[in-house]
Structures are given as C-alpha cells and as structure tokens.
Design a protein around this motif. Sequence first.
Motif, PDB file in Angstrom:
ATOM      1  N   VAL A  74       0.921  -3.030  -7.936  1.00 46.04           N
ATOM      2  CA  VAL A  74       0.993  -3.390  -6.526  1.00 46.04           C
ATOM      3  C   VAL A  74       1.942  -2.425  -5.840  1.00 46.04           C
ATOM      4  CG1 VAL A  74       0.474  -5.847  -6.916  1.00 46.04           C
ATOM      5  CG2 VAL A  74       2.845  -5.044  -6.919  1.00 46.04           C
ATOM      6  N   SER A  75       1.787  -2.297  -4.531  1.00 49.56           N
ATOM      7  CA  SER A  75       2.614  -1.364  -3.785  1.00 49.56           C
ATOM      8  C   SER A  75       3.972  -1.975  -3.459  1.00 49.56           C
ATOM      9  CB  SER A  75       1.894  -0.954  -2.493  1.00 49.56           C
ATOM     10  OG  SER A  75       1.717  -2.097  -1.662  1.00 49.56           O
ATOM     11  N   GLN A  76       4.862  -1.115  -3.004  1.00 49.19           N
ATOM     12  CA  GLN A  76       6.202  -1.563  -2.630  1.00 49.19           C
ATOM     13  C   GLN A  76       6.152  -2.444  -1.383  1.00 49.19           C
ATOM     14  OE1 GLN A  76       8.936   1.609  -1.890  1.00 49.19           O
ATOM     15  NE2 GLN A  76      10.738   0.278  -1.826  1.00 49.19           N
ATOM     16  N   ILE A 115       7.978  -6.070  -0.880  1.00 51.84           N
ATOM     17  CA  ILE A 115       8.903  -6.364   0.212  1.00 51.84           C
ATOM     18  C   ILE A 115       8.387  -7.535   1.044  1.00 51.84           C
ATOM     19  CG2 ILE A 115       9.913  -5.442   2.330  1.00 51.84           C
ATOM     20  CD1 ILE A 115       9.913  -2.688   1.025  1.00 51.84           C
ATOM     21  N   TYR A 116       7.087  -7.547   1.289  1.00 54.91           N
ATOM     22  CA  TYR A 116       6.504  -8.630   2.085  1.00 54.91           C
ATOM     23  C   TYR A 116       6.675  -9.977   1.380  1.00 54.91           C
ATOM     24  CZ  TYR A 116       2.958 -11.366   4.538  1.00 54.91           C
ATOM     25  OH  TYR A 116       2.293 -12.340   5.242  1.00 54.91           O
ATOM     26  N   THR A 117       6.413 -10.024   0.075  1.00 55.31           N
ATOM     27  CA  THR A 117       6.546 -11.274  -0.686  1.00 55.31           C
ATOM     28  C   THR A 117       8.001 -11.722  -0.764  1.00 55.31           C
ATOM     29  OG1 THR A 117       4.653 -10.592  -2.036  1.00 55.31           O
ATOM     30  CG2 THR A 117       5.989 -12.415  -2.849  1.00 55.31           C
ATOM     31  N   THR A 118       8.905 -10.776  -0.962  1.00 50.51           N
ATOM     32  CA  THR A 118      10.332 -11.122  -1.007  1.00 50.51           C
ATOM     33  C   THR A 118      10.812 -11.650   0.336  1.00 50.51           C
ATOM     34  OG1 THR A 118      10.662  -9.371  -2.653  1.00 50.51           O
ATOM     35  CG2 THR A 118      12.623 -10.266  -1.564  1.00 50.51           C
ATOM     36  N   GLY A 119      10.358 -11.035   1.416  1.00 54.11           N
ATOM     37  CA  GLY A 119      10.735 -11.502   2.744  1.00 54.11           C
ATOM     38  C   GLY A 119      10.252 -12.908   3.022  1.00 54.11           C
ATOM     39  N   LEU A 137       4.170  -7.070 -11.538  1.00 51.33           N
ATOM     40  CA  LEU A 137       3.077  -6.156 -11.203  1.00 51.33           C
ATOM     41  C   LEU A 137       3.579  -4.885 -10.531  1.00 51.33           C
ATOM     42  CD1 LEU A 137       0.416  -8.722  -9.890  1.00 51.33           C
ATOM     43  CD2 LEU A 137       0.468  -7.555 -12.117  1.00 51.33           C
ATOM     44  N   TYR A 138       4.652  -5.013  -9.757  1.00 54.33           N
ATOM     45  CA  TYR A 138       5.219  -3.812  -9.135  1.00 54.33           C
ATOM     46  C   TYR A 138       5.821  -2.881 -10.177  1.00 54.33           C
ATOM     47  CZ  TYR A 138       8.502  -0.917  -6.527  1.00 54.33           C
ATOM     48  OH  TYR A 138       9.215   0.144  -6.026  1.00 54.33           O
TER      49      TYR A 138
END
Length: 212
Positions: free
Chosen positions: A100-102, A106-110, A94-95
């Motif tokens: 979806v925003s960056q 970053i939040y999901t990856t974290g 989706l990014y």
Amino acid sequence: IFPYRLGSAELGLKSVWHRLLGDVHKIGSGQEPPVRLCHSAPAAVVQQKAVDVKTEEFKLVYRFPGIKYCRVLSRLKLLQTATTVVMLPPICYLYLQDQVSQNILIYTTGIAVFAGAMLYGMSYFFRRIIGFIYLNETGRTVRVAHLTFWGKRNDIYCPIETVMTLDEVGDSKEELLLQFKRYNSTDILYFTIKFGQIVDRQKFTQIFGKPE
C-alpha cells in the motif's frame, strides 16, 4: 550443669508450644473471636447501609428523553473507534511490505487519531449528562442516573443536603444546561429543563429550590 540447662530450655520451648496450641484451639472453638472479625464489622455495616439505600423506593423527579440517543451515539462511537484501531495494524504491515502507498497509511492513521479524539470528546460530554433524577420517600437521598464511558447506566446516591440549589450554583431556568453540583464532590453533572421533563415539581423544588 550443661545437661541441666539444656533440659530447662527444652521444657521452656514445650511450655510455649503448648500455650500456642491452646490459643489456636480457643480461636477455632469460638471462645475468643479473632481480631480481624472486629475490624470487618464497620465495613459490613457500611455495606448494609448501601444495600438499604439501593433497595429503598425512589420517586422520579426529572427525566431527559434524549439520554437514549446519547447512549446509542456513545456506543456507535465506540464501535467506530474500535474498527478503525483494528484496521490500523494490517495497513501498517501492508505498508512495510510495499503493498500500500504512504498516502493510505497516513489517511488511515489520521482517521484513527480523529476517531479517538472524537470518542474522548463525546464520552466526556455524554458521561456528564443526567438522564434521571430521583428522590426517596423520606426526602433525604437523591439518586442521579447518568452514562458511563461504555454507554451503560450509573447511579449516584447522595444526601439531599449535599446538593447545591440553583441559586447557589448561579444558574437560571432559561439556561440550556444547568449544573448539578455537590458540596462534597468536585464532579459536575449537567441537566436541561428546556429539553428535559420535570415530573414532580414539588420534589424538584425540594432538591434544587425554585428556579428563577
């Protein structure tokens, strides 16, 4: 002379061929046991000994009631980590589609990295906590039950002479976690007397010696 030599070669090949067929017939008829059966005999003996140990009756010496909670937490952490990892590829897609925003990426990856680190840390700890300790009727074999990475039970069988006593390990009864060490292994497991229960003190002393 040339035909004679060719005929002798043919006779020699036929003799070797008949000899090979005779050896195969002897092996198939059981007259001469195959060599591989002789090599598999020691493995069969070892396997039979392992079956005898597992079917032998063991008496409970120590148990840790909190092991069931450790099992539940371990499996919940696996589920949480799997869910987070499954959600990461769709978020990345989706990014790339600018849907979806960056910050969300970053939040999901974290969260995925943090869940993986927590899973590794919790599994490293839970896999070394002993839930049950047994001793067989002859007092020669100790069985230790602990958790695997997947939260399942795993039993370890070891001779009692390979288990270090508490004096040899250097732990005292007042310590929260006591070390379970063996002379023939570098792996270290842990058990607790403070939150655990010694079911049979005589057998416990027989394994670990009298705690100070």
